[in-house]
Write a protein that holds these residues in place. Structure first.
Motif, PDB file in Angstrom:
ATOM      1  N   LEU A  33       0.950  -1.262  -0.024  1.00 45.54           N
ATOM      2  CA  LEU A  33      -0.041  -0.173  -0.083  1.00 45.54           C
ATOM      3  C   LEU A  33       0.683   1.288  -0.109  1.00 45.54           C
ATOM      4  CD1 LEU A  33      -2.772   1.514   0.162  1.00 45.54           C
ATOM      5  CD2 LEU A  33      -2.461   1.205   2.687  1.00 45.54           C
ATOM      6  N   GLY A  34       1.814   1.257   0.934  1.00 44.46           N
ATOM      7  CA  GLY A  34       2.514   2.465   1.263  1.00 44.46           C
ATOM      8  C   GLY A  34       4.038   2.558   0.607  1.00 44.46           C
ATOM      9  N   ASN A  35       4.437   1.298   0.203  1.00 44.00           N
ATOM     10  CA  ASN A  35       5.738   1.321  -0.333  1.00 44.00           C
ATOM     11  C   ASN A  35       6.696   1.773   0.869  1.00 44.00           C
ATOM     12  OD1 ASN A  35       7.671   2.399  -3.358  1.00 44.00           O
ATOM     13  ND2 ASN A  35       7.834   0.419  -2.200  1.00 44.00           N
ATOM     14  N   ILE A  36       6.676   1.587   1.925  1.00 44.84           N
ATOM     15  CA  ILE A  36       7.249   1.860   3.005  1.00 44.84           C
ATOM     16  C   ILE A  36       7.685   0.866   4.011  1.00 44.84           C
ATOM     17  CG2 ILE A  36       7.184   4.632   2.892  1.00 44.84           C
ATOM     18  CD1 ILE A  36       5.538   4.247   5.503  1.00 44.84           C
ATOM     19  N   CYS A  37       6.890  -0.188   4.128  1.00 42.74           N
ATOM     20  CA  CYS A  37       7.067  -1.268   5.245  1.00 42.74           C
ATOM     21  C   CYS A  37       7.336  -2.671   4.461  1.00 42.74           C
ATOM     22  CB  CYS A  37       5.854  -1.367   5.898  1.00 42.74           C
ATOM     23  SG  CYS A  37       5.408   0.163   6.911  1.00 42.74           S
ATOM     24  N   TYR A  44       0.383   8.044  -0.634  1.00 44.78           N
ATOM     25  CA  TYR A  44       0.695   8.380   0.865  1.00 44.78           C
ATOM     26  C   TYR A  44       2.002   8.875   1.051  1.00 44.78           C
ATOM     27  CZ  TYR A  44      -3.614   6.003   1.792  1.00 44.78           C
ATOM     28  OH  TYR A  44      -5.036   5.254   1.570  1.00 44.78           O
ATOM     29  N   ASP A  98      -0.453  -6.163   7.269  1.00 48.19           N
ATOM     30  CA  ASP A  98       0.102  -4.808   7.144  1.00 48.19           C
ATOM     31  C   ASP A  98       0.733  -4.472   8.496  1.00 48.19           C
ATOM     32  OD1 ASP A  98       0.530  -2.088   7.264  1.00 48.19           O
ATOM     33  OD2 ASP A  98      -1.235  -1.451   6.463  1.00 48.19           O
ATOM     34  N   PRO A  99       2.213  -4.215   8.929  1.00 49.96           N
ATOM     35  CA  PRO A  99       2.674  -3.924  10.000  1.00 49.96           C
ATOM     36  C   PRO A  99       2.760  -2.681  10.474  1.00 49.96           C
ATOM     37  CG  PRO A  99       4.611  -4.122   8.457  1.00 49.96           C
ATOM     38  CD  PRO A  99       3.100  -4.078   7.553  1.00 49.96           C
ATOM     39  N   TYR A 100       2.289  -1.707   9.703  1.00 54.57           N
ATOM     40  CA  TYR A 100       2.406  -0.168   9.762  1.00 54.57           C
ATOM     41  C   TYR A 100       2.038   0.091  11.347  1.00 54.57           C
ATOM     42  CZ  TYR A 100       2.358   4.708   8.817  1.00 54.57           C
ATOM     43  OH  TYR A 100       2.665   6.193   8.939  1.00 54.57           O
ATOM     44  N   TYR A 101       0.709  -0.148  11.874  1.00 50.63           N
ATOM     45  CA  TYR A 101       0.287   0.235  13.012  1.00 50.63           C
ATOM     46  C   TYR A 101       0.473  -0.580  14.227  1.00 50.63           C
ATOM     47  CZ  TYR A 101      -2.114   3.720  10.259  1.00 50.63           C
ATOM     48  OH  TYR A 101      -2.472   4.788   9.516  1.00 50.63           O
TER      49      TYR A 101
HETATM   50  P1  4NP Z   1       3.164  -0.880   3.636  1.00 47.10           P
HETATM   51  O1  4NP Z   1       2.652  -0.275   4.882  1.00 47.10           O
HETATM   52  O2  4NP Z   1       1.892  -0.726   2.784  1.00 47.10           O
HETATM   53  O3  4NP Z   1       3.613  -2.006   3.725  1.00 47.10           O
HETATM   54  O4  4NP Z   1       4.022   0.203   3.234  1.00 47.10           O
HETATM   55  C1  4NP Z   1       1.936   0.857   5.205  1.00 47.10           C
HETATM   56  C2  4NP Z   1       2.462   1.996   5.235  1.00 47.10           C
HETATM   57  C3  4NP Z   1       1.494   3.243   5.445  1.00 47.10           C
HETATM   58  C4  4NP Z   1       0.186   3.128   5.615  1.00 47.10           C
HETATM   59  C5  4NP Z   1      -0.340   1.887   5.681  1.00 47.10           C
HETATM   60  C6  4NP Z   1       0.459   0.724   5.234  1.00 47.10           C
HETATM   61  N1  4NP Z   1      -0.761   4.294   5.781  1.00 47.10           N
HETATM   62  O5  4NP Z   1      -1.822   4.106   6.310  1.00 47.10           O
HETATM   63  O6  4NP Z   1       0.138   5.291   5.761  1.00 47.10           O
END
Ligand code: 4NP
Length: 148
Positions: free
Chosen positions: A8-12, A40, A121-124
């Motif tokens: 989703l975010g291309n950061i995790c 995002y 998704d590990p972000y939160y």
């Molecule tokens: P990713 O994780 O998709 O693995 O990079 C996330 C990064 C940010 C967000 C959600 C998922 N966000 O909601 O900002």
């Protein structure tokens, strides 16, 4: 062979998937990149927790910058791996034809074909989530690297 990892975010998740697959295919002629379905975090570094877990295994992902998936990626890549069902639905929604769709799969289908399992998704969550994500991606990328 060109492989794109998408979350989703291309950061995790997808930066980790990119770093792990690059690490496992160093001696092969494989191009690996990653992207996010959302806008995002465009231009940002990977999440600090992804950088840290990669470092733990001798992989440097700090040179990566987030970008958004776009329709031209269907032309630029041979294989597109999505981390979860939301990502794959977003990708498929902009596919132009069956050839585009044929390039896309969930990355965990490499471990269990047709299981449709997601990389969570590990972000939160807490740091442990990043270790779990790393382990899952490591197993999937082992199989992908052997195939390529
Ligand atoms: P990713 O994780 O998709 O693995 O990079 C996330 C990064 C940010 C967000 C959600 C998922 N966000 O909601 O900002």
């Amino acid at each position: 062979m060109k492989v794109l990892m998408v979350c989703l975010g291309n950061i995790c998740r997808s930066p980790l998937a990119e770093g792990i697959l690059k690490h496992k295919t160093k001696k092969k002629k494989i191009y690996v990149d990653s992207a996010g379905t959302s806008s995002y975090h465009i231009g940002k570094l990977p999440d600090r927790r992804s950088i840290e877990i990669a470092n733990k295994y001798g992989i440097d992902i700090s040179d990566q910058r987030a970008r958004q998936f776009s329709v031209v990626d269907f032309d630029r890549f041979d294989k597109i791996y999505a981390m979860d069902i939301h990502n794959i639905n977003s990708i498929i929604s902009i596919a132009r034809n069956q050839s585009d769709r044929n390039k896309v799969d969930l990355i965990l289908n490499e471990i269990n074909p047709n299981s449709f399992d997601n990389i969570p998704d590990p972000y939160y969550g807490d740091g442990d989530g990043f270790q779990k994500v790393f382990n899952m991606l490591n197993e999937a990328c082992d199989l992908i690297a052997k195939k390529l």
